[in-house]
Scaffold this active site. Structure first.
Site, short mmCIF file in Angstrom:
data_model
loop_
_atom_site.label_atom_id
_atom_site.label_comp_id
_atom_site.label_asym_id
_atom_site.label_seq_id
_atom_site.Cartn_x
_atom_site.Cartn_y
_atom_site.Cartn_z
N LYS A 135 0.82 -1.22 0.00
CA LYS A 135 0.00 0.00 0.00
C LYS A 135 0.85 1.27 0.00
O LYS A 135 0.33 2.36 -0.21
CB LYS A 135 -0.93 0.01 1.22
CG LYS A 135 -2.09 -0.98 1.10
CD LYS A 135 -3.03 -0.86 2.28
CE LYS A 135 -4.22 -1.83 2.13
NZ LYS A 135 -5.14 -1.74 3.29
N HIS A 191 -3.29 -12.71 0.49
CA HIS A 191 -4.25 -12.55 1.58
C HIS A 191 -5.62 -12.08 1.11
O HIS A 191 -6.57 -12.05 1.90
CB HIS A 191 -3.70 -11.60 2.67
CG HIS A 191 -3.55 -10.17 2.24
ND1 HIS A 191 -2.48 -9.72 1.52
CD2 HIS A 191 -4.36 -9.08 2.46
CE1 HIS A 191 -2.59 -8.42 1.32
NE2 HIS A 191 -3.74 -7.99 1.87
N ASP A 217 -7.56 -10.54 8.63
CA ASP A 217 -7.64 -9.28 7.91
C ASP A 217 -9.09 -8.79 7.83
O ASP A 217 -9.40 -7.63 8.15
CB ASP A 217 -7.06 -9.48 6.51
CG ASP A 217 -6.95 -8.18 5.73
OD1 ASP A 217 -6.35 -7.23 6.27
OD2 ASP A 217 -7.44 -8.13 4.59
#
Length: 454
Positions: free
Chosen positions: A292, A347, A376
């Site tokens: 990110k 993920h 998550d």
């Protein structure tokens, strides 16, 4: 003689003395047997003689035993024991009860057990003298002398010549046995001493190796600790780029750990989820959103819905993170790196194959990523975002139940449901500790978006 030699032979003397004590004890029944066979008429032995031998054996054995119990000097007991056995043999040979040459060979042979050449020679000489005395005493009572066929002196000289020859052979034999066994044992003791010295040297070296190993282990732990502090620092830096990602990775790390332990408790993935591997999963979770860093802040912290282009940029954080982690130095022989890259890339994959970036399905998705996916999503549901309010643990569990077999692996959903109370408690702790900081940052981003609109 080396100190170890002296110690060995000293112990041997003590051990043989105990055997001599046993031999003296077993001489006590001999005169009793004499008396029994005399009463039966098998062998005529005067009772006074049997009583004399009995008293001698009894007193000698009791005195010798008493001295051993009192820990008298073993060397003194060695000589005393040989003299005591020689005295017993002399009593037998003096009266002509048994063959003299056989009985008097017994004490010299016993001395061979002491591995003392000088003692063996002296004992043989003493036994020879006692044999001569016994032969001279017997010379007055043998039939040939009694019937005046020979004089006592003539009979004595005739027999003593054979006795001398026998003792010469006995001396050669016992001296050879005593000498050769002493030499062999001395070499053996010397070899044992060298082995002991070598063992001590090995022990010393092992201690040094253990010390060096301990120091290296401590340095490795320091290195590991430094590496993970750097990883935490990276996660914190990422938090300055994205309002929620910095804290999110700390939350998911804790949930990953809880889910792993619950799966093990259920007896699932026990070979993969060792304590060491769980620790790697937990620490690698710090880096799952590292990609990110390449996503613009305005998109990461957008309040409204993403456009298709913005969503594509968000989805790219998985592959971007995977590529970024190629630059991570090797940790834990590369095992940490492998797990971190799996988590970063996979993920957002889903159990039914509808996820991204590679639409992996089922067990094609690495176990670390399947567990992280649940952690998550759980944190995303429970946490506040600029575009939504947090949901309750009951709402989160409902979402997980409906997503079982589609988004998540069924057994992982079961593990999450089992630990929902633990998750709720930890989530509350996070909210309490982060409330003030979150409020300030949310206010900043709301002002940011207001300026953007204006």
């Amino acid at each position: 003689m080396l100190e170890s030699d002296q110690s060995f032979f000293y112990r041997n003397i003590s051990n043989v003395n105990k055997k001599i004590n046993l031999i003296l004890f077993f001489t006590i029944p001999v005169p009793i047997i004499f008396a029994i066979v005399t009463i039966m008429g098998v062998w005529i032995v005067p009772h006074t003689y049997s009583l004399t031998v009995f008293l001698y054996s009894l007193i000698a054995s009791l005195v010798y035993r008493f001295l051993i119990k009192k820990n008298v000097n073993p060397y003194f007991l060695m000589y005393l024991g040989i003299l005591a056995t020689s005295g017993f043999v002399f009593l037998l040979g003096n009266a002509g009860v048994i063959t003299v040459t056989i009985s008097f060979a017994f004490p010299p042979l016993i001395t061979c057990l002491y591995y003392n050449r000088k003692l063996t020679k002296n004992t043989t000489l003493i036994c020879f003298v006692l044999s001569c005395i016994a032969y001279w005493n017997r010379s007055f009572s043998v039939p040939l002398v009694a019937y005046n066929v020979e004089t006592p002196f003539a009979w004595f000289i005739k027999n003593i010549i054979g006795l001398v020859i026998e003792y010469i052979f006995l001396l050669i034999l016992t001296d050879y046995l005593s000498n050769i066994t002493h030499n062999i044992l001395q070499k053996l003791v010397l070899s044992m001493e060298k082995t002991e010295v070598a063992n001590e040297e090995l022990k010393r070296m092992n201690k040094e190796i253990q010390l060096i190993s301990s120091e290296l282990q401590e340095k490795y732990l320091q290195i590991d600790e430094t590496q993970f502090k750097i990883i935490q620092f990276v996660a914190q830096c990422l938090g300055s780029h994205d309002l929620f990602t910095g804290r999110h990775v700390f939350h998911t790390q804790k949930y990953v750990e809880l889910i792993c332990h619950e799966l093990v408790r259920l007896g699932l993935f026990t070979e993969q989820l060792t304590p060491a591997k769980i620790e790697l999963f937990k620490n690698a979770a710090f880096l799952h959103d590292i990609g990110k860093i390449h996503v613009p802040e305005g998109i990461l912290n957008k309040i409204g819905k993403f456009t298709n282009e913005e969503f594509d940029m968000m989805k790219a954080h998985t592959t971007e993170g995977y590529e970024l982690l190629d630059f991570l130095p090797t940790i834990n022989d590369g095992e940490f790196n492998r797990i971190a890259k799996e988590m970063a890339l996979c993920h957002h994959e889903k159990w039914d194959g509808s996820g991204y970036p590679n639409k992996l399905k089922g067990t094609d998705i690495p176990l670390s990523a399947r567990i992280l996916a649940a952690a998550d999503v759980m944190d995303a549901i429970l946490s506040e975002r600029l575009y939504k309010k947090p949901k309750s643990i009951e709402e989160a569990i409902e979402i997980f139940e409906t997503s079982k077999g589609t988004h998540f692996e069924p057994c992982i959903v079961k593990a999450v449901i089992n630990i929902k109370d633990k998750i709720a408690a930890i989530d509350q702790e996070f909210k309490t500790s982060e409330e003030r900081t979150n409020a300030k940052e949310k206010e900043w981003w709301h002002r940011y978006h207001s300026k953007i609109k204006s």
